[in-house]
Design a protein around this motif. Structure first.
Motif, PDB file in Angstrom:
ATOM      1  N   VAL A  95     -42.465  -4.059 -29.835  1.00 43.97           N
ATOM      2  CA  VAL A  95     -43.896  -4.236 -30.065  1.00 43.97           C
ATOM      3  C   VAL A  95     -44.625  -3.342 -29.078  1.00 43.97           C
ATOM      4  O   VAL A  95     -44.545  -3.543 -27.866  1.00 43.97           O
ATOM      5  N   TRP A  96     -45.310  -2.326 -29.601  1.00 49.37           N
ATOM      6  CA  TRP A  96     -46.018  -1.366 -28.748  1.00 49.37           C
ATOM      7  C   TRP A  96     -47.478  -1.791 -28.625  1.00 49.37           C
ATOM      8  O   TRP A  96     -48.151  -1.997 -29.633  1.00 49.37           O
ATOM      9  N   PRO A  97     -47.980  -1.908 -27.408  1.00 46.96           N
ATOM     10  CA  PRO A  97     -49.370  -2.376 -27.208  1.00 46.96           C
ATOM     11  C   PRO A  97     -50.386  -1.276 -27.461  1.00 46.96           C
ATOM     12  O   PRO A  97     -51.127  -0.857 -26.568  1.00 46.96           O
ATOM     13  N   VAL A 120     -51.855  -3.285 -32.083  1.00 45.17           N
ATOM     14  CA  VAL A 120     -50.435  -3.220 -31.752  1.00 45.17           C
ATOM     15  C   VAL A 120     -49.721  -2.491 -32.880  1.00 45.17           C
ATOM     16  O   VAL A 120     -50.237  -2.354 -33.986  1.00 45.17           O
ATOM     17  N   ALA A 131     -51.858   4.324 -26.102  1.00 45.04           N
ATOM     18  CA  ALA A 131     -52.065   3.003 -25.499  1.00 45.04           C
ATOM     19  C   ALA A 131     -53.322   3.019 -24.642  1.00 45.04           C
ATOM     20  O   ALA A 131     -53.894   4.074 -24.355  1.00 45.04           O
ATOM     21  N   GLY A 191     -46.230  -9.654 -31.790  1.00 41.19           N
ATOM     22  CA  GLY A 191     -47.323  -8.780 -32.213  1.00 41.19           C
ATOM     23  C   GLY A 191     -48.589  -9.555 -32.514  1.00 41.19           C
ATOM     24  O   GLY A 191     -49.697  -9.112 -32.178  1.00 41.19           O
ATOM     25  N   ARG A 201     -50.338 -10.513 -29.315  1.00 36.22           N
ATOM     26  CA  ARG A 201     -51.002  -9.380 -28.660  1.00 36.22           C
ATOM     27  C   ARG A 201     -52.315  -9.024 -29.364  1.00 36.22           C
ATOM     28  O   ARG A 201     -53.275  -8.598 -28.732  1.00 36.22           O
TER      29      ARG A 201
END
Length: 513
Positions: free
Chosen positions: A198-200, A354, A346, A168, A171
């Protein structure tokens, strides 16, 4: 003989408040010091209704405890200050503060004037802070291997959580992490029975207000309201008149007409800080526009920053469509995740963001894993801002020895306060080895002798073997900012407690006429 007894009684009365405060602080420290270090154990907190929290987090333990003693509450403020400032190191700050109070009380009851002890404590803390800051090692960047070790140690040696935090961080980027008001720990959320990821972009923990839950995962223009997404209203008194009633009808009709602009502008996502008018909700449902209501202002701010949207008030819908377009944000992907019950966003056109998801099998465990991951994130951010130091109490031990040498040059009774700081700085290492099952007197002296012989500030005790090891080589590393703030906060509260001579209950202003 009677004179001696009277003197003893006078002395007891003189120190009664000080000892009472010290005992209260000692009780608080006893509740958290057993959690310190890699061998520290957890605490189970049980609520009045049977709710259970199992945690190793110092600030959680202190904030959930039923504490009424005023001096004990001062100590809890140390943990809160530590949590608010750097997000980790609350147990260390509490242990240091407790040790400073205990050592200071010991000096005062020996006959050293309180003012001299307090002045010496302040001088010793200032010296120790300069020494710690001078020993700090810089972090070269997000690829520095020391950064993972910091996340691993702060994350209680959970490799998966440390990995998520580092991913994270990479990113987000170094510039974002070093922003003064950005808290890396805030991007972490928990979900039961979820996989860590980990979501961008953003994960918004809200269920859409729309009757339908299925929306095409598509691009969306973003519209944000600082207040309610509903018609403007006239005040209640005006509604009792014919003019006011007709004005309200006129405002609702204008609102219906303004809704058409949403289609013209191709709005696909709307969020408001307050509620949403049912007619507006139905309109959005009919046209495939996802709507979220009652979002905290901080969450709206995050969405605005990520998508480039500019929040406006409901009266802003009066603006012509071409002007409203300047308030819209954009995201390349907006969809509702029904399994995790949150909205995924996103490819925003604004600043990078993130979201880190931490999962576990039960609510009790997932709560603790969330606290651990946030500690790790806070430590990583602190290290990037201020560098790192050897962990395991090693750096404090080295500073204690340096301060001890300085104390020998100090003339006057302030030296007794400096001596109290010396002993307090040895407390973290002593408590860590106690929790690991070793004799603290023996191990503290071993570490001290080894550091002096090698001229190193990184030698400490391996909690698995009891042997002296180099903490840097072992990967036991802490952020310098965590240690510095913990020591500073501990010194401030210890000085305040030592100066308390009398405790008086204040009059309740509600009883006054």
């Amino acid at each position: 003989m009677s004179q001696v007894n009277n003197g003893s009684q006078d002395g007891e009365e003189t120190y009664a408040t000080l000892r009472n405060n010290a005992n209260a602080i000692r009780a608080i420290c006893a509740a958290v010091e057993g959690t310190l270090g890699p061998k520290g154990l957890d605490t189970m907190l049980v609520g009045s209704r049977g709710e259970v929290i199992i945690t190793n987090d110092g600030v959680t333990i202190l904030e959930k405890m039923d504490v009424t003693h005023p001096a004990a509450r001062l100590l809890i403020q140390v943990a809160r200050s530590q949590q608010d400032r750097v997000g980790d190191g609350t147990t260390t700050a509490t242990v240091l503060a407790g040790a400073l109070v205990a050592e200071g009380v010991a000096q005062v009851t020996r006959g050293v004037p309180v003012a001299k002890v307090v002045r010496g404590v302040q001088e010793g803390i200032a010296f120790a802070l300069r020494s710690l800051a001078r020993r700090s090692r810089p972090i070269s960047g997000l690829d520095d291997p020391l950064l993972y070790r910091i996340a691993y140690i702060a994350g209680r040696e959970y490799a998966d959580l440390a990995g998520l935090v580092i991913e994270g961080a990479k990113r987000l980027g170094l510039q974002k992490l070093r922003e003064e008001h950005f808290r890396f720990s805030d991007v972490i959320l928990s979900r039961g029975k979820a996989e860590g990821e980990v979501w961008p972009g953003l994960l918004i923990q809200k269920k859409p207000a729309n009757a339908q839950l299925e929306f095409p995962p598509d691009t969306a223009h973003i519209l944000l309201f600082q207040d309610a997404f509903e018609p403007e209203t006239v005040d209640e008194e005006a509604l009792t008149t014919d003019a006011g009633f007709h004005k309200q009808l006129q405002l609702r009709e204008q609102f219906r007409e303004m809704l058409g602009k949403l289609i013209e502008l191709r709005v696909g996502f709307i969020a408001s800080e307050r509620g949403i008018d049912p007619e507006a909700e139905q309109f959005c449902t009919d046209h495939g526009i996802m709507v979220l209501q009652r979002l905290p202002r901080a969450e709206l701010r995050r969405i605005a920053e990520y998508t480039g949207a500019r929040p406006l008030r409901r009266s802003g819908l009066r603006k012509p469509a071409h002007e409203l377009a300047g308030y819209l944000g954009y995201a390349g992907h907006v969809a509702y995740d029904e399994r995790l019950e949150l909205v995924r966003m996103a490819e925003g056109k604004g600043r990078a963001q993130v979201s880190i998801v931490v999962g576990a099998s039960t609510s009790e465990v997932v709560g603790e894993r969330l606290r651990i991951a946030r500690d790790a994130a806070s430590s990583v951010q602190a290290a990037l801002r201020g560098g790192c130091l050897p962990g395991g109490g090693a750096a404090e031990m080295a500073v204690a020895h340096e301060l001890e040498r300085y104390r020998e040059t100090v003339q006057g009774m302030e030296g007794f306060g400096i001596a109290a700081v010396v002993q307090a700085l040895r407390k973290p290492l002593a408590q860590i080895v106690v929790n690991a099952g070793y004799n603290p007197l023996e191990k503290v002296e071993e570490a001290k002798a080894a550091q002096i012989a090698a001229g190193s500030d990184s030698l400490g005790i391996d909690c698995d073997t009891g042997a002296v090891k180099d903490m840097l080589e072992q990967g036991v590393i802490d952020p310098a900012e965590v240690k510095l703030h913990a020591l500073q906060a501990a010194g401030e509260v210890a000085s305040a407690v030592l100066r308390i001579h009398t405790v008086i209950k204040m009059r309740d202003p509600r009883t006054e006429e």
